[in-house]
Design a protein around this motif. Structure first.
Motif, PDB file in Angstrom:
ATOM      1  N   PRO A 417       0.833  -1.210   0.000  1.00 32.11           N
ATOM      2  CA  PRO A 417       0.000   0.000   0.000  1.00 32.11           C
ATOM      3  C   PRO A 417       0.860   1.249   0.000  1.00 32.11           C
ATOM      4  O   PRO A 417       1.746   1.406   0.828  1.00 32.11           O
ATOM      5  CB  PRO A 417      -0.805  -0.131   1.300  1.00 32.11           C
ATOM      6  N   LEU A 418       0.617   2.129  -0.930  1.00 29.33           N
ATOM      7  CA  LEU A 418       1.332   3.389  -1.010  1.00 29.33           C
ATOM      8  C   LEU A 418       0.351   4.513  -0.735  1.00 29.33           C
ATOM      9  O   LEU A 418      -0.727   4.547  -1.323  1.00 29.33           O
ATOM     10  CB  LEU A 418       1.954   3.579  -2.392  1.00 29.33           C
ATOM     11  N   ILE A 419       0.718   5.420   0.136  1.00 32.43           N
ATOM     12  CA  ILE A 419      -0.144   6.566   0.435  1.00 32.43           C
ATOM     13  C   ILE A 419       0.082   7.590  -0.662  1.00 32.43           C
ATOM     14  O   ILE A 419       1.044   8.342  -0.654  1.00 32.43           O
ATOM     15  CB  ILE A 419       0.158   7.140   1.836  1.00 32.43           C
ATOM     16  N   MET A 420      -0.812   7.579  -1.684  1.00 29.07           N
ATOM     17  CA  MET A 420      -0.633   8.406  -2.864  1.00 29.07           C
ATOM     18  C   MET A 420      -1.124   9.833  -2.648  1.00 29.07           C
ATOM     19  O   MET A 420      -0.778  10.716  -3.395  1.00 29.07           O
ATOM     20  CB  MET A 420      -1.373   7.777  -4.045  1.00 29.07           C
ATOM     21  N   GLN A 421      -1.935  10.048  -1.640  1.00 26.54           N
ATOM     22  CA  GLN A 421      -2.435  11.383  -1.370  1.00 26.54           C
ATOM     23  C   GLN A 421      -2.134  11.738   0.075  1.00 26.54           C
ATOM     24  O   GLN A 421      -2.218  10.902   0.967  1.00 26.54           O
ATOM     25  CB  GLN A 421      -3.948  11.479  -1.614  1.00 26.54           C
ATOM     26  N   ASP A 422      -1.757  12.993   0.277  1.00 28.35           N
ATOM     27  CA  ASP A 422      -1.442  13.443   1.617  1.00 28.35           C
ATOM     28  C   ASP A 422      -2.713  13.572   2.441  1.00 28.35           C
ATOM     29  O   ASP A 422      -3.632  14.306   2.093  1.00 28.35           O
ATOM     30  CB  ASP A 422      -0.730  14.796   1.557  1.00 28.35           C
ATOM     31  N   ASP A 494     -14.957   2.088  -7.246  1.00 28.77           N
ATOM     32  CA  ASP A 494     -14.561   3.280  -7.981  1.00 28.77           C
ATOM     33  C   ASP A 494     -13.039   3.404  -8.038  1.00 28.77           C
ATOM     34  O   ASP A 494     -12.469   3.734  -9.083  1.00 28.77           O
ATOM     35  CB  ASP A 494     -15.169   4.513  -7.294  1.00 28.77           C
ATOM     36  N   MET A 495     -12.344   3.120  -6.911  1.00 25.81           N
ATOM     37  CA  MET A 495     -10.885   3.187  -6.896  1.00 25.81           C
ATOM     38  C   MET A 495     -10.280   2.174  -7.860  1.00 25.81           C
ATOM     39  O   MET A 495      -9.319   2.475  -8.577  1.00 25.81           O
ATOM     40  CB  MET A 495     -10.360   2.968  -5.470  1.00 25.81           C
ATOM     41  N   ALA A 496     -10.829   0.968  -7.881  1.00 21.19           N
ATOM     42  CA  ALA A 496     -10.303  -0.056  -8.779  1.00 21.19           C
ATOM     43  C   ALA A 496     -10.602   0.275 -10.231  1.00 21.19           C
ATOM     44  O   ALA A 496      -9.746   0.108 -11.112  1.00 21.19           O
ATOM     45  CB  ALA A 496     -10.884  -1.418  -8.410  1.00 21.19           C
ATOM     46  N   ARG A 497     -11.787   0.755 -10.493  1.00 23.72           N
ATOM     47  CA  ARG A 497     -12.188   1.023 -11.879  1.00 23.72           C
ATOM     48  C   ARG A 497     -11.372   2.137 -12.493  1.00 23.72           C
ATOM     49  O   ARG A 497     -10.935   2.045 -13.652  1.00 23.72           O
ATOM     50  CB  ARG A 497     -13.678   1.372 -11.913  1.00 23.72           C
ATOM     51  N   PHE A 498     -11.139   3.216 -11.742  1.00 20.91           N
ATOM     52  CA  PHE A 498     -10.467   4.383 -12.294  1.00 20.91           C
ATOM     53  C   PHE A 498      -8.997   4.471 -11.884  1.00 20.91           C
ATOM     54  O   PHE A 498      -8.339   5.473 -12.160  1.00 20.91           O
ATOM     55  CB  PHE A 498     -11.200   5.662 -11.881  1.00 20.91           C
ATOM     56  N   TYR A 500      -7.186   4.829  -9.006  1.00 19.22           N
ATOM     57  CA  TYR A 500      -6.692   5.867  -8.108  1.00 19.22           C
ATOM     58  C   TYR A 500      -6.855   5.378  -6.674  1.00 19.22           C
ATOM     59  O   TYR A 500      -7.477   4.336  -6.420  1.00 19.22           O
ATOM     60  CB  TYR A 500      -7.461   7.176  -8.297  1.00 19.22           C
ATOM     61  N   THR A 501      -6.295   6.097  -5.738  1.00 22.05           N
ATOM     62  CA  THR A 501      -6.444   5.761  -4.326  1.00 22.05           C
ATOM     63  C   THR A 501      -6.650   7.051  -3.543  1.00 22.05           C
ATOM     64  O   THR A 501      -6.141   8.107  -3.911  1.00 22.05           O
ATOM     65  CB  THR A 501      -5.196   5.030  -3.794  1.00 22.05           C
ATOM     66  N   GLY A 502      -7.386   6.959  -2.461  1.00 26.11           N
ATOM     67  CA  GLY A 502      -7.622   8.123  -1.623  1.00 26.11           C
ATOM     68  C   GLY A 502      -9.083   8.224  -1.230  1.00 26.11           C
ATOM     69  O   GLY A 502      -9.873   7.304  -1.458  1.00 26.11           O
ATOM     70  N   PRO A 572      -4.347  -1.277 -10.621  1.00 33.05           N
ATOM     71  CA  PRO A 572      -2.943  -1.150 -10.211  1.00 33.05           C
ATOM     72  C   PRO A 572      -2.612  -1.814  -8.881  1.00 33.05           C
ATOM     73  O   PRO A 572      -1.529  -2.358  -8.718  1.00 33.05           O
ATOM     74  CB  PRO A 572      -2.737   0.370 -10.132  1.00 33.05           C
ATOM     75  N   ASN A 573      -3.530  -1.779  -7.891  1.00 33.41           N
ATOM     76  CA  ASN A 573      -3.225  -2.317  -6.568  1.00 33.41           C
ATOM     77  C   ASN A 573      -4.049  -3.559  -6.217  1.00 33.41           C
ATOM     78  O   ASN A 573      -4.031  -4.003  -5.079  1.00 33.41           O
ATOM     79  CB  ASN A 573      -3.447  -1.231  -5.501  1.00 33.41           C
TER      80      ASN A 573
END
Length: 747
Positions: A417-422, A494-498, A500-502, A572-573
């Motif tokens: 897991p990477l914290i992609m957003q602060d 939604d995170m998986a489809r597009f 992104y993470t956050g 991606p994840n």
């Protein structure tokens, strides 16, 4: 003079006439719409149940009668349980319930437990009062279940549903039609309605024609005075209204351009909307020296430039003219570079190049995923050959470049897991953000898999380990909530489809707004997301060891939770988890109308096409719409309307301010949600600077109330780029209006 100006001038002939608004007897359309609501339901078997309503189509304030009959066809005595789950808008009227009937007021669930002798029969009768109606979802159902002994140790459960419709009758506020039109001219018939859907429109045109279409566009082939009648029906009632249209023989020149920015060699999409008593003569001056005849000629421009199109329509009764301006350009010059080969899960880097006209780059990676931007990085999860297509776009068209990429079997990587957003920056931009006290952690927290829990579905495992973690910090367990789980699952997918993470959704939504969208009518107590963990206990362990997440998981105010999980090996994840925490004792947050783009203090050319975006968490009612306003320093102009979201909770409108204002200056914009004429919500004013366009040859006067145009059609031209650009042709003088009787539209 632009076609927008001409259409606004034609708008002067609109006069709204509404007369004869009366209630009528139920029509065929109403009967058809109500046919699905028979008011009867049954459960067959050894203990048949028959349920009937005095009416299944009703409105608030009415009282209806529910009757249920239960028969025992077996040879032994039975004590079944019949459960009625009533819609929230229904209330049992009697203070004294029949024998063997219990009512749970919190869940609105009625339980009937009769004792039946062999071959016996019993019945109950209850009046139900309809308290409220949901205008957006009038269709409801009474859920009925029967549980009885099927054997010495077995129980059998059977279920059915009794559909009901609770709404308001239709009302026609006004019928918006032209009081005067010309022969052959398209006329839009559109009413303003209130009431509950579905509403079906039936139009009687006054010349023997009947049209069963909502909001039709019609043509009258002969002159005369036509009394148009509209019948509007829903399952409850039918109402009518009339309007009068006078059809005259004089010609009206009118046309539309489906796309006003075209590429060299691309056919001009002319849509002729002219009318008049035949025979009609058409003359098209295309602005490049070409003169065409006929109602819908074809034409292509061979050189870039700005061309005025002038249409003249004549018949024996007069002459009419219309104008529009088309901009002809060239698709961008572009190229790309991309890694020709890589291993699976290894980064593939792509770089796009283009001239100054490029407004965007789109990458189709050949594996079902895509990226936007000049430089991209992509990971393929499977070996194989992939054809990557990069599309560079400008306002005149697209240029596509393709390359093959070979992916070999590479090293399998552990998804971390990477914290992609602060987290802090994200919460500062969130008006609903929680201010939770830090929770100290003396030593790293550890969770291990519990064999019994691992047999549960993924979401149940997440709930189990969240409560396990809370118990170690002496916090009470959380109850499962279905609405919160719907919000959690939506965000996880939604995170998986597009990719992104956050916590900010792809549509710009915030966690508390998703609570509102999925009808969780209580307090917001936080959201936690994780990705890259295959097992639920790993995600919870990560949350407890994370300083920003730990106060949310252990929030003492939370007493409910919803959980979501998605596994997608094309994402991606791969593994995504979400937990939504609620406080059933607190009030829900108030919905906010939040502005997106353009950002505050943005600058743009006054002739640029800008996309305005905003977020609203609640579904719109049938009579609600957003209105976009532009403040010019003197006037507040309504420049656009929409009621359809672009994606979930995000709404957008793309428009060119030059259609309404022509002076570069400091402006402001805002959005208001209207229900009819009543303001439901509104945003703040946001400043916007519109700059002069140095390439604008001559200012074009534009009406402040243009008609909407069709969305641009983007095409990929095949012509060879031509570097030479001719001088723009000056715009023509304002057109001469046809001799029609005009009137000012009512507001």
């Amino acid at each position: 003079m632009s076609n927008y100006r001409f259409r606004s001038l034609l708008g002067l002939v609109l006069l709204l006439v509404l007369s004869g608004l009366v209630w009528s007897l139920p029509a065929t359309a109403q009967t058809d719409l109500a046919a699905a609501y028979t008011g009867r339901a049954e459960i067959n078997g050894p203990l048949p149940v028959n349920v009937a309503l005095s009416t299944a189509v009703t409105t608030p304030g009415q009282t209806i009668l529910l009757e249920a009959q239960l028969t025992n066809t077996t040879a032994v005595a039975q004590s079944p349980v019949v459960r009625f789950d009533l819609p929230a808008s229904f209330r049992v009227v009697n203070n004294t319930l029949p024998s063997a009937v219990n009512l749970n007021l919190q869940t609105n669930q009625m339980t009937w437990r009769p004792l039946l002798a062999p071959g016996g029969q019993t019945a109950i009768s209850l009046p139900l009062r309809v308290e409220t109606a949901d205008l957006t979802q009038p269709a409801r159902a009474i859920q009925i279940s029967l549980t009885h002994e099927a054997g010495q140790e077995d129980q059998q459960q059977q279920q059915t549903a009794l559909p009901v419709w609770v709404g308001l009758p239709p009302q026609i506020q006004r019928v918006m039609v032209q009081t005067q039109a010309t022969v052959g001219q398209p006329v839009q018939l559109r009413p303003e309605l209130i009431g509950s859907d579905p509403m079906r429109q039936t139009w009687y045109l006054g010349d023997g024609r009947r049209i069963d279409v909502n909001h039709p566009t019609v043509v009258f082939p002969a002159t005369g005075v036509y009394d148009v009648r509209l019948d509007v029906a829903n399952p409850l009632a039918t109402t009518s209204a009339t309007a009068r249209i006078t059809v005259v023989p004089q010609p009206v020149a009118q046309f539309d351009l489906a796309d006003e920015t075209l590429a060299v060699g691309q056919a001009v999409p002319l849509l002729n909307l002219s009318g008049g008593k035949p025979p009609l003569q058409y003359r098209w001056d295309m602005g490049d020296g070409t003169i065409l005849q006929g109602p819908s000629p074809a034409h292509t421009y061979q050189s870039p430039g700005v061309y005025p199109i002038h249409l003249t329509v004549e018949n024996q009764y007069g002459r009419s003219e219309a104008y529009a301006v088309v901009r002809i350009g060239e698709p961008p010059i572009a190229d790309m570079e991309i890694s020709p080969s890589a291993g699976s899960y290894e980064p593939v880097v792509g770089q796009a190049y283009g001239d100054d006209t490029v407004i965007g780059y789109h990458w189709d990676m050949g594996d079902g995923r895509s990226h936007e931007g000049e430089r991209i990085t992509h990971h393929y999860h499977r070996s194989g050959n992939y054809y990557v297509v990069m599309t560079a776009s400008n306002e005149f068209g697209d240029t596509q470049i393709g390359r093959w990429v070979r992916i070999d079997q590479g090293t399998t990587y552990l998804f971390l897991p990477l914290i992609m957003q602060d987290e802090v920056a994200e919460s500062e931009a969130d008006p609903f953000a929680l201010d939770l006290a830090p929770v100290p952690l003396d030593a790293p927290f550890s969770l291990t898999a519990v064999p019994e829990a691992e047999l549960l579905p993924a979401t149940d495992r997440l709930l189990f380990y969240i409560n396990e973690a809370r118990s170690r910090f002496n916090q009470p367990p959380l109850a499962f909530n279905g609405n919160l789980s719907a919000a959690a699952q939506h965000h996880t997918a939604d995170m998986a489809r597009f990719a992104y993470t956050g916590h900010t959704g792809w549509d710009g939504s915030l966690p508390a707004e998703r609570f509102l969208r999925f009808n969780y009518g209580a307090g917001y107590a936080g959201e936690a997301t994780a990705w890259g963990f295959e097992h639920a206990y790993e995600a919870v362990e990560f949350w407890i060891n994370s300083d920003p997440h730990r106060p949310i998981i252990l929030n003492p105010a939370a007493n409910e939770v919803g959980v979501g999980y998605t596994a997608d090996f094309n994402a991606p994840n791969v593994w995504y988890w979400t937990a939504e925490f609620g406080n059933s004792r607190a009030a829900p947050p108030a919905p906010l109308l939040r502005l997106g783009q353009p950002l505050a203090e943005s600058e743009a050319l006054i002739t640029a096409d800008l996309t305005y975006s905003w977020n609203w968490p609640l579904p719109l009612a049938a009579d609600e719409q957003f209105v976009l306003y532009l403040y010019s320093g003197r006037d507040v102009l309504a420049v656009g309307r929409t009621s359809q979201p672009t994606l979930d909770m995000r709404y957008t409108l793309s428009l060119n301010a030059y259609e309404w204002v022509t002076r570069p200056d400091e402006y402001a914009w805002r959005v208001r949600l209207l229900r009819g004429t009543q303001t439901v919500a509104e945003s703040e004013w946001r400043p916007l600077t519109l700059l002069a366009d140095p390439d604008l040859p001559t200012p074009t006067p534009v009406s402040p109330t243009p008609s909407p145009t069709a969305p641009p059609v983007t095409a990929v031209p095949t012509s060879t780029p031509t570097p030479t650009q001719p001088a723009a042709t000056p715009l023509p003088p304002p057109p001469t209006m046809p001799p029609l009787v005009t009137a000012t539209p009512q507001p």
